[in-house]
Scaffold this motif. Structure first.
Motif, PDB file in Angstrom:
ATOM      1  N   GLY A  44     -21.801   6.054 -23.610  1.00 20.12           N
ATOM      2  CA  GLY A  44     -20.510   5.561 -24.083  1.00 20.12           C
ATOM      3  C   GLY A  44     -20.255   5.979 -25.523  1.00 20.12           C
ATOM      4  O   GLY A  44     -19.147   6.412 -25.864  1.00 20.12           O
ATOM      5  N   GLU A  45     -21.272   5.905 -26.328  1.00 23.98           N
ATOM      6  CA  GLU A  45     -21.153   6.307 -27.735  1.00 23.98           C
ATOM      7  C   GLU A  45     -20.740   7.771 -27.848  1.00 23.98           C
ATOM      8  O   GLU A  45     -19.871   8.142 -28.631  1.00 23.98           O
ATOM      9  CB  GLU A  45     -22.507   6.118 -28.444  1.00 23.98           C
ATOM     10  N   ILE A  46     -21.410   8.585 -27.052  1.00 21.41           N
ATOM     11  CA  ILE A  46     -21.138  10.022 -27.107  1.00 21.41           C
ATOM     12  C   ILE A  46     -19.713  10.310 -26.640  1.00 21.41           C
ATOM     13  O   ILE A  46     -18.973  11.057 -27.286  1.00 21.41           O
ATOM     14  CB  ILE A  46     -22.156  10.802 -26.246  1.00 21.41           C
ATOM     15  N   ASP A  47     -19.350   9.684 -25.533  1.00 19.76           N
ATOM     16  CA  ASP A  47     -17.992   9.884 -25.029  1.00 19.76           C
ATOM     17  C   ASP A  47     -16.951   9.535 -26.085  1.00 19.76           C
ATOM     18  O   ASP A  47     -15.936  10.226 -26.238  1.00 19.76           O
ATOM     19  CB  ASP A  47     -17.761   9.014 -23.779  1.00 19.76           C
ATOM     20  N   PRO A  61     -14.733  14.422 -22.155  1.00 21.55           N
ATOM     21  CA  PRO A  61     -16.176  14.296 -21.978  1.00 21.55           C
ATOM     22  C   PRO A  61     -16.605  14.705 -20.573  1.00 21.55           C
ATOM     23  O   PRO A  61     -16.201  14.084 -19.609  1.00 21.55           O
ATOM     24  CB  PRO A  61     -16.441  12.807 -22.209  1.00 21.55           C
ATOM     25  N   THR A  62     -17.392  15.723 -20.490  1.00 20.55           N
ATOM     26  CA  THR A  62     -17.992  16.128 -19.215  1.00 20.55           C
ATOM     27  C   THR A  62     -19.504  15.977 -19.345  1.00 20.55           C
ATOM     28  O   THR A  62     -20.030  15.798 -20.451  1.00 20.55           O
ATOM     29  CB  THR A  62     -17.669  17.588 -18.884  1.00 20.55           C
ATOM     30  N   ALA A  63     -20.175  16.063 -18.222  1.00 19.38           N
ATOM     31  CA  ALA A  63     -21.640  15.905 -18.220  1.00 19.38           C
ATOM     32  C   ALA A  63     -22.275  16.911 -19.176  1.00 19.38           C
ATOM     33  O   ALA A  63     -23.100  16.579 -20.025  1.00 19.38           O
ATOM     34  CB  ALA A  63     -22.172  16.091 -16.805  1.00 19.38           C
ATOM     35  N   LEU A 120     -24.451  16.295 -22.663  1.00 17.88           N
ATOM     36  CA  LEU A 120     -25.829  16.761 -22.813  1.00 17.88           C
ATOM     37  C   LEU A 120     -25.986  17.616 -24.069  1.00 17.88           C
ATOM     38  O   LEU A 120     -26.936  17.445 -24.832  1.00 17.88           O
ATOM     39  CB  LEU A 120     -26.245  17.565 -21.590  1.00 17.88           C
ATOM     40  N   VAL A 121     -25.040  18.528 -24.267  1.00 18.93           N
ATOM     41  CA  VAL A 121     -25.137  19.401 -25.439  1.00 18.93           C
ATOM     42  C   VAL A 121     -25.026  18.560 -26.716  1.00 18.93           C
ATOM     43  O   VAL A 121     -25.785  18.752 -27.674  1.00 18.93           O
ATOM     44  CB  VAL A 121     -24.048  20.489 -25.413  1.00 18.93           C
ATOM     45  N   TYR A 122     -24.125  17.608 -26.691  1.00 15.66           N
ATOM     46  CA  TYR A 122     -23.987  16.741 -27.862  1.00 15.66           C
ATOM     47  C   TYR A 122     -25.284  16.009 -28.146  1.00 15.66           C
ATOM     48  O   TYR A 122     -25.737  15.915 -29.287  1.00 15.66           O
ATOM     49  CB  TYR A 122     -22.860  15.722 -27.647  1.00 15.66           C
ATOM     50  N   GLU A 123     -25.873  15.516 -27.080  1.00 14.40           N
ATOM     51  CA  GLU A 123     -27.110  14.745 -27.208  1.00 14.40           C
ATOM     52  C   GLU A 123     -28.212  15.590 -27.845  1.00 14.40           C
ATOM     53  O   GLU A 123     -28.932  15.133 -28.728  1.00 14.40           O
ATOM     54  CB  GLU A 123     -27.541  14.252 -25.825  1.00 14.40           C
ATOM     55  N   VAL A 124     -28.321  16.815 -27.386  1.00 10.58           N
ATOM     56  CA  VAL A 124     -29.344  17.707 -27.936  1.00 10.58           C
ATOM     57  C   VAL A 124     -29.109  17.921 -29.424  1.00 10.58           C
ATOM     58  O   VAL A 124     -30.042  17.838 -30.234  1.00 10.58           O
ATOM     59  CB  VAL A 124     -29.330  19.063 -27.192  1.00 10.58           C
ATOM     60  N   LEU A 125     -27.864  18.160 -29.787  1.00  4.96           N
ATOM     61  CA  LEU A 125     -27.560  18.389 -31.203  1.00  4.96           C
ATOM     62  C   LEU A 125     -27.818  17.128 -32.020  1.00  4.96           C
ATOM     63  O   LEU A 125     -28.212  17.192 -33.180  1.00  4.96           O
ATOM     64  CB  LEU A 125     -26.101  18.822 -31.359  1.00  4.96           C
TER      65      LEU A 125
END
Lengths: 136, 136
Positions: A3-6, A16-18, A22-27
């Motif tokens: 939710g935070e990322i979205d 926001p797509t899957a 994921l890419v955001y999370e990695v960064l």
DNA sequence: GAAATACATGCAACAGTATTGCAAAGGTGT
DNA sequence: ACACCTTTGCAATACTGTTGCATGTATTTC
């Protein structure tokens, strides 16, 4: 978490797509700037081109900024909240010549230079190189 | 003319060959930084690899310095006399977003940044981007 | 001056990163 | 369910930089 990322994505007008989550999370979880290749390594079966376009989308919307540290591969790191990649938002980057990692020195703004007459200042890339504290 | 160039080469412990004189001349008469490709264009039948190795030799002996301006191709420009490419010798470069030309701002030294604890300053790449006076 | 040596050049091939075209998959609204 | 738009995956390609090898050129040694 998701939710935070979205929320961050939506703030920047990015659907926001899957993939993008994921890419955001990695960064986000890596605290350093990553190259396209390095990001690709953190996934199992994701296309380089997809990541490439994801990063382009992020960059177009000022969610991330790119750094050319001279190693041949452009690296990417998350922008601070509210960043528009204006001259005022720019900070210095640091490349360790030993471990090859590139870090954002977020609290170190790029100094405004007094340019020659009639030269405008639109953006800048300032990379300092040396040995980082970890490798010393 | 040729004598002048040979002198410069010898000062840097570079054996003057025809090729090297020509490459030096090209870098000298163009007042901007040039990419490998751009240098190649100024000759008729000269191998890319030869120019590449010539530039490498020049760079190893501090006759020229390289600039990564983020356009994808590294550019090269003559060093000032006595330059050893130390942190003290570094200057800012300027890339015009319109004409794509990269200039040395020779009288604008790269500012020494106060780095985080235990980070050494070995070198730096500082490129300012905008519109130059010619393109304004 | 001729032979031996070291260095420079040209050619061809290759490596790494970035980038695009196209078709398939997924989501959104009617 | 259908039409529409966006995103993703695959494949192919462009561009820059780089190296191996053979040949040519200069330099040293005798």
């Amino acid at each position: 978490m998701k939710g935070e990322i979205d929320k961050k994505l939506k703030q920047r007008n990015i659907k926001p797509t899957a993939m993008r989550e994921l890419v955001y999370e990695v960064l986000d979880k890596n605290k350093k700037a990553l190259s396209l290749y390095e990001i690709e390594q953190q996934f199992d079966n994701v296309e380089r081109s997809t990541i490439f376009r994801t990063l382009k989308t992020f960059q177009d919307n000022f969610l991330i900024h790119s750094i050319d540290d001279g190693t041949g591969a452009v690296k990417y790191a998350l922008c601070d909240e509210g960043c528009t990649c204006d001259p005022d938002d720019l900070h210095v980057h640091y490349l360790c010549n030993k471990c090859g990692q590139t870090h954002c020195l977020r609290d170190m703004p790029v100094p405004k230079m007094e340019l020659p007459q009639d030269f405008s200042f639109e953006s800048a890339n300032f990379v300092v190189k040396g040995i980082c504290s970890n490798c010393k």
